[in-house]
Design an enzyme around this catalytic site. Structure first.
Site, PDB file in Angstrom:
ATOM      1  N   ASP A 245     -71.975  97.644 -32.260  1.00 57.42           N
ATOM      2  CA  ASP A 245     -71.733  97.666 -30.823  1.00 57.42           C
ATOM      3  C   ASP A 245     -72.570  98.768 -30.159  1.00 57.42           C
ATOM      4  OD1 ASP A 245     -70.534  96.858 -28.447  1.00 57.42           O
ATOM      5  OD2 ASP A 245     -68.540  96.776 -29.329  1.00 57.42           O
TER       6      ASP A 245
ATOM      7  N   ASP B 248     -68.505  89.585 -22.785  1.00 59.79           N
ATOM      8  CA  ASP B 248     -67.614  89.006 -23.790  1.00 59.79           C
ATOM      9  C   ASP B 248     -67.003  87.698 -23.316  1.00 59.79           C
ATOM     10  OD1 ASP B 248     -68.035  91.383 -25.079  1.00 59.79           O
ATOM     11  OD2 ASP B 248     -65.939  91.986 -25.159  1.00 59.79           O
TER      12      ASP B 248
END
Length: 561
Positions: free
Chosen positions: A170, A243
């Site tokens: 990430d 997302d």
């Protein structure tokens, strides 16, 4: 706070699997080998917990979903990498600087979990962050705020010692050193991550989240395009945008369809970056999970397959709806997604109701999909010529949902339910090679339009209508053709449609580069989209040639394939 991509999972190739058997696992101390064999030659497949469980994750849930992948038959069909996302570790490293597994959540530890998954014939994926802290503020691998040593190499060796196969990295809380731009800092960090994984002695697929931290709307900004241009140097796949909407246990019926369309929206223009070993990742498959109808589940699977996107589930696998499970397990759609040519499909035509995509396949076949965006059933008809097949072509068309085969001479037809997507595989019979045909999309996901709204032969950028005046073909000699005429550069920087000259001709030969620019070969200038009209009723400005800039968003174009 930047977007928090929770991305992907891999499927190693046969070559990589053989190498896994040949390369011994290194000790946690020093690397023993450098891994240079290609990984993820087809889009990764598997499962990740984030979009369903978020931080409510533990060993029992991971094991249960791994077992369900096997018992449902999904693992045997390719969904074989199980990745544990954020929140698996303690908030502090140990005295030696190593990450520490939260043994309340994972009582047997991560090495045991890897062994368990491998014994099931699965692969093991794990989450970390290129910044100093993960998105949920657990220890990251990067330098602390203000500078200092990073943990990239140490963490890579630890993951290798646990026999990890896949790392989702990430990009929260990444320190930007003085004198560097954010984009430069991310590039340095992810190159360091990639180097550490290569030097660990174990092949580990890298899912890089860097682009998602630069996304600005569907078409993106300059830095987003810069990151997309280099991220393939670091990882085999990358999360490039926001997302997918996570499951809401307190409101399980909440629709997630708009999130699916949104992620499809930003991913559909980026096919120039995709190919074996490099994949655009629009985030998790939530087909069959709460928040999608069966039709919407089919659409997500179909659209992701057309885009050669990773097939990574994020759901309670044991609770998938029968319709969702059937879509996810459809071997014809999986075969489409995993086509070894690795070309991402492109948009043929789009409007408020329908979207048509085409994708070239390794054996010369051509896949075609039609999305019904509307809330009502619709009749569809897609002429073969509109998806690049030559006149008088006959094709065998296989409906990939049902397996039914028909002979098609003129057009693909059918009736499509609300929010559903039809997908066919076309096998031409005795036809010339297909010609890339469809929209040329530019700034704001608008369409290059040959309607003569600003003078004879003019080309403008307008709202996509699925009309014939927006259906381009890519011809020999670098020509871009519309209705039999060629996009032509003129004096003063204007471009227009004009009669096509034979061969490669000055002003009519164009190169589409990796950064998305369309360069007129003679003068070396770039096709540039005009600024948005000052008022809705203002006449559209014509497309022009200007000096090529550095990843200018008004010079990025998506072309047919």
């Amino acid at each position: 706070m930047p977007p928090r991509p929770r991305a992907a999972l891999p499927c190693l190739t046969a070559a990589a699997l053989l190498a896994l058997a040949l390369v011994p696992a290194p000790a946690a101390a020093e690397p023993t080998a450098t891994w240079d064999a290609p990984l993820a030659l087809t889009p990764p497949m598997g499962w990740n917990n984030w979009a369903h469980y978020m931080c409510d994750i533990d060993e029992a849930k991971v094991v249960a979903n791994a077992d369900a992948l096997v018992s449902t038959g999904l693992a045997a069909k390719g969904y074989d990498t199980v990745t544990v996302d954020d929140c698996w570790m303690l908030k502090e490293r140990d005295a030696e600087g190593n990450l520490v597994t939260d043994t309340v959540k994972f009582p047997h530890g991560m090495a045991w979990l890897g062994e368990y998954l491998h014994a099931k014939g699965l692969k093991f994926g794990i989450y970390e962050d290129a910044g100093s802290l993960t998105c949920e503020r657990y220890p990251g691998s990067g330098s602390p705020e203000g500078g200092g040593p990073d943990h990239y190499a140490r963490d890579a060796r630890l993951f290798a010692s646990w026999k990890v196969d896949y790392v989702k990295m990430d990009g929260c809380n990444l320190w930007v050193p003085p004198g560097k731009t954010k984009e430069q800092a991310y590039r340095d960090a992810y190159n360091s991550v990639a180097r550490a994984l290569r030097d660990s002695g174990r092949p580990m697929v890298l899912s890089a989240s860097a682009p998602a931290y630069f996304q600005q709307g569907e078409w993106g900004g300059s830095d987003w395009h810069k990151v997309l241009d280099w991220v393939g140097e670091t990882g085999q796949l990358w999360r490039e945008g926001r997302d997918i909407k996570v499951y809401a246990p307190n409101a399980p019926a909440t629709s997630r369809w708009s999130s699916v369309l949104g992620n499809y929206g930003y991913n559909r223009w980026l096919g120039r970056y995709a190919g074996p070993g490099n994949w655009n990742d629009p985030d998790f498959l939530i087909a069959g999970a709460p928040g999608l109808t069966d039709a919407e589940s089919r659409s997500q699977v179909g659209l992701w397959a057309m885009m050669a996107a990773p097939f990574i589930l994020s759901s309670d696998v044991s609770a998938l709806t029968p319709g969702g499970l059937a879509a996810l397990g459809n071997t014809r759609l999986i075969g489409l997604d995993q086509d070894p040519l690795g070309r991402q499909g492109a948009v043929v035509s789009s409007n408020a109701t329908f979207e048509v995509l085409a994708r070239p396949l390794a054996n010369g076949d051509r896949a075609v999909a039609v999305l019904n965006r509307s809330g009502s059933p619709r009749d569809v008809s897609v002429p073969l010529a509109d998806v690049g097949l030559p006149p008088a072509c006959v094709a065998d068309a296989e409906d990939l949902w049902t397996g039914r085969r028909t002979e098609v001479v003129d057009a693909l037809t059918g009736r499509l339910g609300a929010h559903d997507t039809a997908v066919w595989r076309l096998t031409p019979r005795g036809c010339a090679e297909a010609v890339p045909t469809g929209q040329i999309n530019g700034l704001g996901a608008k369409c290059a339009d040959g309607a003569s709204t600003s003078g004879v032969g003019s080309v403008v950028l307008g709202t996509c209508t699925a009309g014939a005046d927006q259906r381009w073909t890519l011809g020999g000699g670098g020509r871009l053709k519309l209705a039999g005429e060629c996009l032509t550069a003129r004096a003063g920087g204007l471009v227009e449609l004009a009669d096509c000259a034979p061969g490669r001709q000055a002003g009519q030969s164009w190169s589409h580069r990796r950064d998305g620019t369309l360069v007129e070969e003679t003068g070396g200038q770039c096709l540039t989209a005009p600024a948005a009209p000052a008022t809705p009723d203002a006449p559209a400005e014509r497309l022009r040639l200007t000096a090529c800039g550095d990843h200018q968003v008004d010079q990025a174009w998506s072309l047919p394939v």
